[in-house]
Motif scaffolding. Structure first.
Motif, PDB file in Angstrom:
ATOM      1  N   LYS A 785       0.810  -1.217   0.000  1.00  0.00           N
ATOM      2  CA  LYS A 785       0.000   0.000   0.000  1.00  0.00           C
ATOM      3  C   LYS A 785       0.846   1.272   0.000  1.00  0.00           C
ATOM      4  N   HIS A 786       2.051   1.168   0.547  1.00  0.00           N
ATOM      5  CA  HIS A 786       2.900   2.352   0.659  1.00  0.00           C
ATOM      6  C   HIS A 786       4.130   2.173  -0.223  1.00  0.00           C
ATOM      7  N   THR A 787       3.914   2.289  -1.529  1.00  0.00           N
ATOM      8  CA  THR A 787       5.009   2.041  -2.472  1.00  0.00           C
ATOM      9  C   THR A 787       6.186   2.971  -2.235  1.00  0.00           C
ATOM     10  N   LYS A 788       5.896   4.186  -1.765  1.00  0.00           N
ATOM     11  CA  LYS A 788       6.974   5.124  -1.509  1.00  0.00           C
ATOM     12  C   LYS A 788       7.947   4.569  -0.473  1.00  0.00           C
ATOM     13  N   GLY A 789       7.381   3.841   0.475  1.00  0.00           N
ATOM     14  CA  GLY A 789       8.206   3.292   1.542  1.00  0.00           C
ATOM     15  C   GLY A 789       9.170   2.229   1.072  1.00  0.00           C
ATOM     16  N   SER A 790       8.950   1.655  -0.113  1.00  0.00           N
ATOM     17  CA  SER A 790       9.824   0.566  -0.549  1.00  0.00           C
ATOM     18  C   SER A 790      10.752   0.975  -1.684  1.00  0.00           C
ATOM     19  N   GLU A 791      11.013   2.284  -1.811  1.00  0.00           N
ATOM     20  CA  GLU A 791      11.949   2.731  -2.847  1.00  0.00           C
ATOM     21  C   GLU A 791      13.340   2.164  -2.617  1.00  0.00           C
ATOM     22  N   ILE A 792      13.649   1.923  -1.339  1.00  0.00           N
ATOM     23  CA  ILE A 792      14.967   1.377  -1.009  1.00  0.00           C
ATOM     24  C   ILE A 792      15.188   0.038  -1.705  1.00  0.00           C
ATOM     25  N   GLU A 793      14.096  -0.738  -1.885  1.00  0.00           N
ATOM     26  CA  GLU A 793      14.205  -2.063  -2.482  1.00  0.00           C
ATOM     27  C   GLU A 793      14.285  -2.004  -4.001  1.00  0.00           C
ATOM     28  N   GLU A 794      13.803  -0.883  -4.593  1.00  0.00           N
ATOM     29  CA  GLU A 794      13.753  -0.789  -6.050  1.00  0.00           C
ATOM     30  C   GLU A 794      15.135  -0.819  -6.674  1.00  0.00           C
ATOM     31  N   VAL A 795      16.157  -0.466  -5.876  1.00  0.00           N
ATOM     32  CA  VAL A 795      17.514  -0.411  -6.417  1.00  0.00           C
ATOM     33  C   VAL A 795      18.025  -1.814  -6.748  1.00  0.00           C
ATOM     34  N   ILE A 796      17.553  -2.832  -6.005  1.00  0.00           N
ATOM     35  CA  ILE A 796      17.963  -4.207  -6.271  1.00  0.00           C
ATOM     36  C   ILE A 796      17.077  -4.756  -7.377  1.00  0.00           C
ATOM     37  N   LYS A 797      17.680  -5.035  -8.540  1.00  0.00           N
ATOM     38  CA  LYS A 797      16.916  -5.474  -9.706  1.00  0.00           C
ATOM     39  C   LYS A 797      17.504  -6.747 -10.280  1.00  0.00           C
ATOM     40  N   VAL A 798      16.691  -7.426 -11.057  1.00  0.00           N
ATOM     41  CA  VAL A 798      17.140  -8.625 -11.772  1.00  0.00           C
ATOM     42  C   VAL A 798      17.143  -8.303 -13.259  1.00  0.00           C
ATOM     43  N   TYR A 799      18.263  -8.548 -13.915  1.00  0.00           N
ATOM     44  CA  TYR A 799      18.436  -8.235 -15.332  1.00  0.00           C
ATOM     45  C   TYR A 799      18.529  -9.521 -16.152  1.00  0.00           C
ATOM     46  N   GLU A 800      18.159  -9.426 -17.417  1.00  0.00           N
ATOM     47  CA  GLU A 800      18.475 -10.489 -18.372  1.00  0.00           C
ATOM     48  C   GLU A 800      19.906 -10.272 -18.807  1.00  0.00           C
ATOM     49  N   LEU A 801      20.773 -11.253 -18.538  1.00  0.00           N
ATOM     50  CA  LEU A 801      22.210 -11.021 -18.662  1.00  0.00           C
ATOM     51  C   LEU A 801      22.737 -11.263 -20.079  1.00  0.00           C
ATOM     52  N   THR A 802      22.223 -10.485 -21.033  1.00  0.00           N
ATOM     53  CA  THR A 802      22.813 -10.461 -22.377  1.00  0.00           C
ATOM     54  C   THR A 802      24.047  -9.576 -22.309  1.00  0.00           C
ATOM     55  N   PRO A 803      24.989  -9.707 -23.260  1.00  0.00           N
ATOM     56  CA  PRO A 803      26.182  -8.851 -23.241  1.00  0.00           C
ATOM     57  C   PRO A 803      25.833  -7.370 -23.171  1.00  0.00           C
ATOM     58  N   ASP A 804      24.820  -6.938 -23.939  1.00  0.00           N
ATOM     59  CA  ASP A 804      24.440  -5.519 -23.932  1.00  0.00           C
ATOM     60  C   ASP A 804      23.927  -5.085 -22.569  1.00  0.00           C
ATOM     61  N   ASN A 805      23.070  -5.918 -21.964  1.00  0.00           N
ATOM     62  CA  ASN A 805      22.502  -5.572 -20.659  1.00  0.00           C
ATOM     63  C   ASN A 805      23.561  -5.505 -19.565  1.00  0.00           C
ATOM     64  N   VAL A 806      24.557  -6.407 -19.642  1.00  0.00           N
ATOM     65  CA  VAL A 806      25.626  -6.395 -18.646  1.00  0.00           C
ATOM     66  C   VAL A 806      26.385  -5.079 -18.730  1.00  0.00           C
ATOM     67  N   GLN A 807      26.694  -4.666 -19.939  1.00  0.00           N
ATOM     68  CA  GLN A 807      27.424  -3.398 -20.103  1.00  0.00           C
ATOM     69  C   GLN A 807      26.581  -2.220 -19.632  1.00  0.00           C
ATOM     70  N   LYS A 808      25.285  -2.284 -19.927  1.00  0.00           N
ATOM     71  CA  LYS A 808      24.376  -1.223 -19.495  1.00  0.00           C
ATOM     72  C   LYS A 808      24.355  -1.134 -17.961  1.00  0.00           C
ATOM     73  N   LEU A 809      24.279  -2.299 -17.306  1.00  0.00           N
ATOM     74  CA  LEU A 809      24.271  -2.326 -15.843  1.00  0.00           C
ATOM     75  C   LEU A 809      25.573  -1.757 -15.289  1.00  0.00           C
ATOM     76  N   LEU A 810      26.708  -2.142 -15.897  1.00  0.00           N
ATOM     77  CA  LEU A 810      28.000  -1.671 -15.401  1.00  0.00           C
ATOM     78  C   LEU A 810      28.159  -0.160 -15.554  1.00  0.00           C
ATOM     79  N   ARG A 811      27.417   0.438 -16.528  1.00  0.00           N
ATOM     80  CA  ARG A 811      27.498   1.894 -16.736  1.00  0.00           C
ATOM     81  C   ARG A 811      26.491   2.665 -15.871  1.00  0.00           C
TER      82      ARG A 811
END
Length: 968
Positions: A785-811
């Motif tokens: 109900k309080h999405t604002k309260g969970s912004e701290i968790e939004e930083v932890i994400k799961v990516y599809e680890l294609t070569p392009d996505n890995v480079q994007k994450l590293l940047r």
């Protein structure tokens, strides 16, 4: 050897201690030969030899072989497990050809332990054609697996939970093994728990304690697995029961075993004829009674006795006592149907087990049976033997031994007189033959704590009337029976009129509906609503239906012959009531609320019952009995545990606990705690440790918040301290919410919830241990109900680890620490999702785990972790390409991949690939056929030797790795 490792510190010492006390060790290899392959649970040669030895006059090898096949083909469920136990107990038969009749076959000699063969093996691999598991330690008696132990390292914080999860998986994936195994244990050296097989919820785990042994690991192991004790557990302390049509299994707890032992000693003592056992409500008193009855009937020292069990109507109605013959594995059990029937049974010197109710002794003549090997076991003795009924009983059977059982302690009105003087006469100092207090049961997690809240003043009855017409009456003191209670209340005219005032009933129904939908239903639990009498129950039902769907609640009351139509419509047939009792225990079925006044307030167990809305004046024994309905432990399928039991008091009974519970304070310490105490504890945690934890992220946002949390809790000890803190805080929140009191704390509580979620996401495996499983239901709903309260968790994400996505994450403009955890989580998720179809990924997953662990332990820097993860992801992507180009089957490609990681040259592997492929083509069903699996093993051994691998240890290491990855 690493200090505190699982194998060196726990598994190997257990095996060593077992050998020292009489168990013969069989290596995994030898055990496999004796079993004739991984798909058999029994040691065939041992089994065949022992069965013929124990039944020499009618079991030959052919019969023994057939018997072995029969027990290994039993149904792979609890019903099959019951049949296996009956075989072990000697209750099953085989056909004797020469005599042309069935004869009981003995698989275990319980009377002469030396006639049995006791074996232990470890790393026990079992394969059922679908799944393969590897149990740590298995104990066999006469070749039959009866006990399984799962060991874990004492260094693991979540060791017991992880071990239990594995046992749960074994039951699910290879139930055929648990058709025979009767109980199991989980230990990490420091803690030692056990339970009956087919009970895998934490609520059924029992802490192993032996008061006669030391507390060190060696003493605990040796006392638990002593061959004589294991035989005793199998023979005496496992019970199968049917309650409301459901088969249940029980293995007795240490306090029950202790009480059985003391009771039997008392029954053997010719000078002492009385004993009182107080085991607090919810701690298994009924099963203790049943076990004592069983031993009295089986032990020759008692010379074919009469055992008389006196129970109440509610117990009989559960059908447990009506089905005692199957429960005990003995002959017929007679239920006395009337006073005359009971009189005939006793006067005709009937032997065996008789079940009756105390009221059938009314008017019974003196000296009806004067034998001294009559044993009377009286349930709820504090209410069963008061007044004339107790006198009739003891005059009719003057030389019998009487054991009273109670779920409530001695009340102050009973010291030195009445029932407790009768039963405690042979134990004058303590008054009890055995005692298991409320405090002990909560510490052992046998029961959960109880909490209460007073309903608003305007809903409670007038205090002066309550005192005058109930609490201060001498006849209300020491009340022990609902029938007695109802007699007292029948005279409380003003009090009952207040309780049944239509306007008040309506407001209570409105309050209950709101409280249930806001407080109880969101937790996934159920409730009782207790009315003052049958009429009040029907009134409450009609009022409640205005605010909740009618199917949410059911009335369960006794029938009255002259009930008016508006009450008679709530009468239930026996089958209807049985279905309601059964459905109420099921979280997915209705009803959610049962409206009762005396039925189900004794003798009914429903662990899902969390809340009792109490609108009936009670005190002393009846109050303890009633509120104990909500003290059973419970855990749902997501691992969320019941935090306690909760009572909402509409009467005002709990305004003066000393008056309502007239017991010694030491006996009822902690019996029930006011909600104000919980609020004070929540405030203390939030303003104490909570503030300290929140200071970690003070002034930080986004990835800086996450990084601060990760950095601060990278140490295992600090992180687990936080988990413990948050677990208690969350439990309090679940009980209290929604309450205006929580308002000022919500923002900070949300932040702590987010910190918990970040740590869970970053540091814990995909399969989380219970202390860090999903957020409890109300907390999870609050976070949503309080999405604002969970912004701290939004930083932890799961990516599809294609070569392009890995480079994007590293940047990305986030800290390197957060990047590391995002890469780890993304990689682990991809491997978890794809490793079944691409087994070679498992070895990459193991490497990722090593990098993650080294990073969490600060053995490598953030920069090193990023580089190693980047290389590992490149390796993964390259493996995808190679596999696609190879045209090989997934098995053959995986074997080549493992060879490469073992240091074998690529050219050698290329030359051998066609041979590897051929091995799998020739054995397409190798995962389901033990013979084909052996062929694959031989083929890989041969190929490795052709490639120059000659060292036996290296050959074994590589082939073990191959099968570990292909079969995981």
């Amino acid at each position: 050897m690493a200090l505190g490792g699982e194998r060196g510190s726990v598994q190997k010492p257990m095996v060593k201690y077992a050998q020292e006390i009489g168990w013969e060790l069989i290596s995994p290899e030898k055990a496999l030969n004796l079993r004739r392959g991984e798909d058999s649970p029994i040691l065939w040669d041992v089994f065949l030899t022992q069965v013929q030895r124990l039944n020499p006059d009618f079991v030959d090898r052919t019969t023994a072989e057939e018997l072995g096949k029969r027990i290994t083909r039993l149904r792979a469920d609890i019903e099959g497990n019951l049949q296996a136990w009956e075989y072990l107990k000697g209750l099953k038969t085989v056909f004797h050809e020469e005599e042309k009749r069935e004869r009981n076959v003995k698989l275990v000699d319980f009377d002469n332990p030396e006639n049995n063969a006791f074996h232990i093996s470890y790393e026990f691999t079992f394969f059922n054609g679908r799944n393969r598991i590897r149990a740590d330690v298995v104990f066999f008696i006469n070749g039959i697996p009866v006990l399984l132990v799962e060991t874990k390292s004492p260094k693991k914080e979540d060791a017991i939970e992880e071990a239990l999860d594995q046992v749960k998986r074994y039951h699910s994936e290879t139930p055929e093994l648990f058709t025979l195994v009767q109980y199991y244990a989980v230990t990490n050296l420091i803690e030692f728990y056990y339970s009956a097989s087919w009970n895998t919820s934490p609520q059924y785990l029992m802490n192993w304690r032996d008061e006669t042994a030391g507390k060190d690991f060696e003493s605990r192991v040796k006392s638990f697995i002593a061959p004589a004790r294991v035989l005793k557990v199998l023979a005496d302390f496992i019970l199968f029961t049917r309650k409301d049509g459901e088969l249940q299994k029980v293995v007795l707890r240490p306090h029950q075993i202790r009480a059985v032992h003391k009771a039997l000693l008392r029954c053997k003592d010719p000078k002492k004829k009385r004993g009182l056992i107080w085991h607090t409500q919810g701690s298994g008193k009924t099963y203790t009674m049943i076990t004592i009855a069983k031993k009295l009937l089986e032990d020759p020292v008692f010379e074919d006795p009469t055992v008389l069990m006196l129970v109440d109507r509610n117990e009989l109605e559960t059908q447990l006592f009506g089905n005692l013959a199957s429960t005990l594995g003995i002959g017929d059990v007679i239920v006395a149907e009337s006073i005359q029937h009971l009189k005939e049974l006793l006067s005709s010197d009937t032997r065996g087990l008789i079940v009756s109710m105390i009221h059938k002794f009314r008017g019974m003549p003196e000296n009806l049976n004067t034998r001294d090997n009559i044993f009377v076991l009286i349930d709820e003795a504090h209410r069963s033997t008061g007044g004339d009924l107790g006198n009739y009983l003891m005059r009719a059977l003057p030389n019998a031994t009487y054991l009273g059982f109670t779920g409530t302690p001695i009340d102050k009105t009973s010291y030195g007189k009445g029932t407790f003087k009768v039963f405690g006469i042979d134990d004058p100092e303590r008054g009890y033959l055995d005692k298991y207090s409320i405090k002990e049961s909560i510490e052992d997690r046998t029961t959960v704590p109880l909490y209460y809240s007073l309903a608003p003043n305007e809903l409670r009855v007038d205090r002066e009337v309550l005192d005058r017409e109930f609490l201060e009456l001498s006849e209300s003191m020491g009340l022990s029976d609902f029938e007695e209670l109802d007699k007292v209340l029948s005279k409380a005219v003003n009090l009952k009129n207040m309780l049944k005032n239509k306007d008040r009933i309506n407001r209570i129904a409105q309050y209950v509906a709101k409280h249930f939908t806001e407080n109880v239903e969101p937790m996934g639990f159920k409730a009782f609503l207790v009315g003052v009498d049958r009429e009040a129950c029907c009134m409450l039902k009609e009022a409640l239906d205005k605010y909740l769907p009618p199917e949410y609640s059911k009335v369960v009351i006794s029938k009255g012959h002259n009930d008016p139509e508006w009450i008679a419509k709530y009468h239930l047939s026996e089958d209807e009531e049985k279905k309601i009792r059964k459905d109420f225990r099921d979280p997915d079925k209705l009803p959610k609320i049962l409206i009762v006044t005396e039925k189900l307030l004794t003798g009914y167990d429903a662990p899902i019952l969390y809340c009792m809305y109490l609108d009936k004046p009670m005190r002393d024994h009846v109050l303890l009995q009633a509120i104990a309905r909500v003290n059973r432990p419970y855990e749902d399928e997501n691992g969320i545990q019941k935090p306690g039991g909760f009572i909402v008091d509409f009467v005002g009974i709990f305004e003066n606990l000393e008056k309502a519970l007239a017991f010694d304070s030491k006996d009822v310490v902690g019996v029930v705690t006011g909600v104000e105490v919980l609020k004070a504890r929540f405030k203390e945690l939030m303003e104490g440790k909570g503030k300290d934890y929140l200071s970690v992220v003070e002034g930080k946002t986004g990835d800086k918040e996450v990084e601060a949390v990760i950095e601060n809790f990278s140490d295992d000890r600090k992180r687990n301290e936080f988990y413990e803190f948050f677990r208690e805080l969350e439990s309090l929140y679940e009980i209290l919410s929604p309450d205006p009191f929580l308002g000022p704390y919500l923002e900070d509580y949300l932040k702590l919830s987010d910190m918990f979620s970040v740590l869970r996401t970053c540091f814990e495996k995909k399969e989380l241990p219970p202390q860090v499983k999903e957020l409890a239901k109300k907390t999870e709903e609050l976070v949503k109900k309080h999405t604002k309260g969970s912004e701290i968790e939004e930083v932890i994400k799961v990516y599809e680890l294609t070569p392009d996505n890995v480079q994007k994450l590293l940047r990305e403009n986030i800290s390197d620490t957060v990047k590391v955890f995002n890469l780890i989580k993304s990689l682990m998720k991809e491997i978890a999702d794809k490793s079944k179809s691409m087994p070679f990924l498992k070895s990459i997953g193991e490497r990722a785990e090593e990098i993650a662990q080294a990073f969490k332990n600060r053995q490598i820097t953030t920069e090193e972790a990023l580089k190693e993860l980047e290389r590992l992801i490149e390796e993964k992507n390259k493996a995808y390409e190679e596999q696609a180009k190879s045209g090989l089957s997934m098995e053959a490609f995986t074997v080549g991949w493992i060879f490469k990681k073992s240091g074998i040259g690529e050219k050698q592997i290329e030359e051998a690939q066609s041979k590897i492929e051929e091995v799998f083509k020739e054995n397409p069903y190798w995962q389901h056929s033990e013979e084909q699996r052996r062929e694959v093993l031989r083929g890989i051994y041969k190929i490795l030797m052709e490639m120059g691998i000659k060292d036996p240890d290296e050959l074994k290491r590589i082939t073990d790795t191959v099968f570990k990855i292909l079969e995981a």
